[in-house]
Design an enzyme around this catalytic site. Structure first.
Site, PDB file in Angstrom:
ATOM      1  N   CYS A 295      -8.836 -14.236 -25.670  1.00 52.44           N
ATOM      2  CA  CYS A 295     -10.079 -13.590 -26.116  1.00 52.44           C
ATOM      3  C   CYS A 295     -11.231 -14.572 -26.045  1.00 52.44           C
ATOM      4  CB  CYS A 295      -9.893 -13.070 -27.533  1.00 52.44           C
ATOM      5  SG  CYS A 295      -9.320 -14.337 -28.647  1.00 52.44           S
TER       6      CYS A 295
HETATM    7  P1  NAD Z   1      -4.829  -3.550 -27.522  1.00 52.09           P
HETATM    8  O1  NAD Z   1      -6.045  -3.200 -28.315  1.00 52.09           O
HETATM    9  O2  NAD Z   1      -4.430  -2.649 -26.420  1.00 52.09           O
HETATM   10  O3  NAD Z   1      -3.569  -3.639 -28.477  1.00 52.09           O
HETATM   11  C1  NAD Z   1      -3.560  -4.464 -29.622  1.00 52.09           C
HETATM   12  C2  NAD Z   1      -2.560  -3.905 -30.607  1.00 52.09           C
HETATM   13  O4  NAD Z   1      -3.043  -2.647 -31.077  1.00 52.09           O
HETATM   14  C3  NAD Z   1      -1.178  -3.641 -29.989  1.00 52.09           C
HETATM   15  O5  NAD Z   1      -0.183  -3.945 -30.930  1.00 52.09           O
HETATM   16  C4  NAD Z   1      -1.229  -2.148 -29.742  1.00 52.09           C
HETATM   17  O6  NAD Z   1       0.039  -1.538 -29.730  1.00 52.09           O
HETATM   18  C5  NAD Z   1      -2.046  -1.660 -30.920  1.00 52.09           C
HETATM   19  N1  NAD Z   1      -2.685  -0.360 -30.702  1.00 52.09           N
HETATM   20  C6  NAD Z   1      -3.062   0.191 -29.521  1.00 52.09           C
HETATM   21  N2  NAD Z   1      -3.591   1.417 -29.743  1.00 52.09           N
HETATM   22  C7  NAD Z   1      -3.550   1.635 -31.076  1.00 52.09           C
HETATM   23  C8  NAD Z   1      -3.967   2.714 -31.917  1.00 52.09           C
HETATM   24  N3  NAD Z   1      -4.523   3.815 -31.412  1.00 52.09           N
HETATM   25  N4  NAD Z   1      -3.785   2.601 -33.242  1.00 52.09           N
HETATM   26  C9  NAD Z   1      -3.243   1.482 -33.766  1.00 52.09           C
HETATM   27  N5  NAD Z   1      -2.824   0.424 -33.022  1.00 52.09           N
HETATM   28  C10 NAD Z   1      -2.985   0.494 -31.690  1.00 52.09           C
HETATM   29  O7  NAD Z   1      -5.042  -5.054 -27.019  1.00 52.09           O
HETATM   30  P2  NAD Z   1      -4.068  -5.932 -26.117  1.00 52.09           P
HETATM   31  O8  NAD Z   1      -4.151  -5.423 -24.721  1.00 52.09           O
HETATM   32  O9  NAD Z   1      -2.731  -6.064 -26.757  1.00 52.09           O
HETATM   33  O10 NAD Z   1      -4.767  -7.376 -26.225  1.00 52.09           O
HETATM   34  C11 NAD Z   1      -5.858  -7.745 -25.454  1.00 52.09           C
HETATM   35  C12 NAD Z   1      -7.138  -7.603 -26.263  1.00 52.09           C
HETATM   36  O11 NAD Z   1      -7.039  -8.353 -27.469  1.00 52.09           O
HETATM   37  C13 NAD Z   1      -8.352  -8.161 -25.546  1.00 52.09           C
HETATM   38  O12 NAD Z   1      -9.431  -7.283 -25.706  1.00 52.09           O
HETATM   39  C14 NAD Z   1      -8.624  -9.472 -26.280  1.00 52.09           C
HETATM   40  O13 NAD Z   1      -9.948  -9.917 -26.227  1.00 52.09           O
HETATM   41  C15 NAD Z   1      -8.211  -9.132 -27.656  1.00 52.09           C
HETATM   42  N6  NAD Z   1      -7.916 -10.346 -28.421  1.00 52.09           N
HETATM   43  C16 NAD Z   1      -8.809 -10.756 -29.363  1.00 52.09           C
HETATM   44  C17 NAD Z   1      -8.577 -11.915 -30.088  1.00 52.09           C
HETATM   45  C18 NAD Z   1      -9.535 -12.371 -31.136  1.00 52.09           C
HETATM   46  O14 NAD Z   1      -9.147 -13.167 -31.975  1.00 52.09           O
HETATM   47  N7  NAD Z   1     -10.769 -11.906 -31.137  1.00 52.09           N
HETATM   48  C19 NAD Z   1      -7.412 -12.663 -29.844  1.00 52.09           C
HETATM   49  C20 NAD Z   1      -6.525 -12.213 -28.861  1.00 52.09           C
HETATM   50  C21 NAD Z   1      -6.780 -11.053 -28.165  1.00 52.09           C
END
Ligand code: NAD
Length: 491
Positions: A295
């Site tokens: 991120c």
């Molecule tokens: P994602 O949003 O697709 O998923 C994150 C989590 O949310 C997963 O466990 C997923 O199963 C869950 N999820 C998905 N849909 C949901 C819903 N409708 N309700 C509840 N939970 C749900 O993200 P990803 O692809 O796993 O990770 C990549 C993203 O994470 C990127 O946008 C990245 O920037 C972000 N990220 C941010 C940080 C930070 O600290 N700001 C750190 C790491 C990653």
């Protein structure tokens, strides 16, 4: 649900890469979902159960029952368990790191570093069991003392992404647990094994049953059920901005606490007075380290005219060293996590080129027979409004744009819906100081890569990168997981 605790001495190969739910101290669930290794097409990396709302309900019920006794345990005793779990992660570092590489794709060195980070995080928060919390304050009333206390929220929900599959679960769980909360965590579907290793270390370190529960499965099913359950007093989420903002509405509607750390579009400003080689190293490490799947990764660079050509020449040389490959075979850059992410990277580069950008490094043939191996891509002359400049790609792709001067560069850095990290490469203390004050991001890096964080200091973003209310990491992480109370004591 079936009870299937794994006996490691007689475990089959499949057992060893099978994740289960952990509910009330029992390993449960039919592992019906297969995850394959992104660097070795067709090779299974993990199996896990697809949880249901009933699994979430059972986990929250267990957590609710276990939480009061856990909170009543002296904080140093809670801390001792966290520190012991941290020690176990370090003992198991090599094996966990290999599992992590197989399911996520990063390099072995990155994975070992991540396991070490998770261990350090547990030990750091464990040690806070001995630290004083609260204040003693004078009162305007006679013979009265005022103290402040921090109380645990109760049962908290954690939802985590795949890109740091053990470090993020650790950096959310440890402050939650040391504060006396019980936890239900939903790890990312793509990386179920890493979180399982964390759960196993906590269990083996003596964490009482029900205090830490894991439910695997789809976000729309398991994550949604967790967010909506009124027994969840606070939800800490890391992931994409769209999913996070949807969860915020659910939590706000029932006035429960929510912490969101979301996407980023982290920019670096490279000024004429910087050393071009050092600036290129800073940008390359931020953009291509961790396959750009952080991120905090650098994905846009603004460069002034005087350093542009020397910087780009050095950046191309740096990029050439980030050859993508199998993380278990010594690659300098690991695989992209999934076909979907690979195609997103491809589309971002293709669209930018169609709109007039030059691909200075990172030609690819588009094939994935040898895994999702995407080269380090450098785009120049990209239109300022192109998606490659404005939207998170989450891959090893960096757009380099020229700006006339410092002020224009700063304005370009701030012209974003995101505000996670921002960097500047300069020898000017005055401009670095001005940048630190005026750049709109939660973390500022001067002559250092935008990616890479210390565990003992606050972390979080502004704008669409974060709820920007509670910070993660360091002592400030405790604020989200506790509520404040003011006590007047008369004698
Ligand atoms: P994602 O949003 O697709 O998923 C994150 C989590 O949310 C997963 O466990 C997923 O199963 C869950 N999820 C998905 N849909 C949901 C819903 N409708 N309700 C509840 N939970 C749900 O993200 P990803 O692809 O796993 O990770 C990549 C993203 O994470 C990127 O946008 C990245 O920037 C972000 N990220 C941010 C940080 C930070 O600290 N700001 C750190 C790491 C990653």
């Amino acid at each position: 649900m079936t009870s299937t605790a794994t006996d490691l001495s007689t475990a089959t190969e499949r057992d060893l890469i099978t994740a289960r739910h952990l509910i009330n101290g029992e390993w449960l669930g039919e592992a019906d979902t297969e995850r394959s290794n992104p660097a070795r097409p067709g090779e299974p990396a993990a199996f896990s159960p697809s949880g249901t709302a009933a699994d979430v309900d059972a986990a929250i019920t267990a957590a609710t029952a276990a939480q009061p006794a856990w909170a009543a345990l002296p904080a140093p005793a809670r801390g001792a368990i966290l520190m012991a779990a941290g020690d176990l992660l370090l003992e198991r570092q090599a094996a966990i790191a290999e599992d992590l590489v197989r399911e996520e794709g990063k390099t072995l060195a990155e994975a070992k570093g991540e396991v070490k980070r998770a261990s350090d995080v547990l030990r750091f928060f464990g040690s806070l069991g001995w630290a004083a919390t609260g204040e003693v304050l004078p009162s305007g009333l006679p013979d009265t003392t005022i103290t402040t206390r921090r109380e645990p929220l109760g049962v908290v929900g954690l939802i985590t992404p795949w890109n740091f599959p053990i470090a993020i679960p650790a950096w959310k769980s440890a402050p939650a647990l040391i504060s006396g909360n019980a936890v239900v965590i939903k790890p990312a579907e793509l990386t179920p094994l890493s979180a399982t290793h964390l759960a196993r270390a906590l269990q083996d370190a003596g964490l009482p049953a029900g205090v830490f529960n894991v439910v695997h499965g789809k976000g729309r099913v398991v994550g949604d059920a967790l967010a909506r359950d009124p027994r969840i007093a606070g939800l800490s989420f890391t992931g994409s901005t769209n999913v996070g903002l949807g969860l915020q509405e659910i939590l706000n509607a029932r006035r429960a606490r929510v912490q969101l750390e979301m996407g980023g579009k982290n920019g670096v400003l490279v000024l004429d007075d910087a050393d071009p080689r050092k600036a290129a190293q800073v940008v390359a490490a931020g953009a291509f380290g961790l396959t750009g799947q952080a991120c905090t990764a650098t994905s846009r660079v603004y460069v002034t005219a005087g350093i542009r050509s020397a910087f780009l020449a050095a950046l191309v040389e740096e990029a050439a060293a980030y050859t993508p490959g199998d993380g278990l075979e010594g690659a300098k850059m690991g695989a992209v996590v999934s076909r979907q992410q690979f195609e997103q990277n491809q589309a971002a580069v293709r669209t930018a080129v169609e709109r007039g950008a030059t691909l200075l490094h990172g030609e690819y043939d588009g094939g994935t027979d040898a895994g999702f191996l995407f080269p380090a891509a450098i785009l120049t002359d990209v239109p300022f409004d192109d998606d490659a400049v404005t939207e998170e790609i989450f891959g090893p792709v960096v757009a380099v744009l020229e700006v006339p001067d410092y002020e224009a560069g700063l304005a370009a850095i701030n012209d974003s819906r995101y505000g996670l990290t921002a960097g500047i490469c300069t020898d000017s203390l005055a401009l670095a100081t001005d940048f630190a004050a005026r750049a709109q991001a939660g973390v500022i890096k001067v002559n250092r890569p935008t990616a890479g964080l210390d565990l003992n200091v606050p972390f979080g973003g502004v704008k669409d990168s974060s709820t920007n209310t509670f910070r993660e990491q360091g002592k400030s992480a405790l604020d989200f997981f506790t509520w404040g109370k003011t006590v007047y004591t008369g004698v």
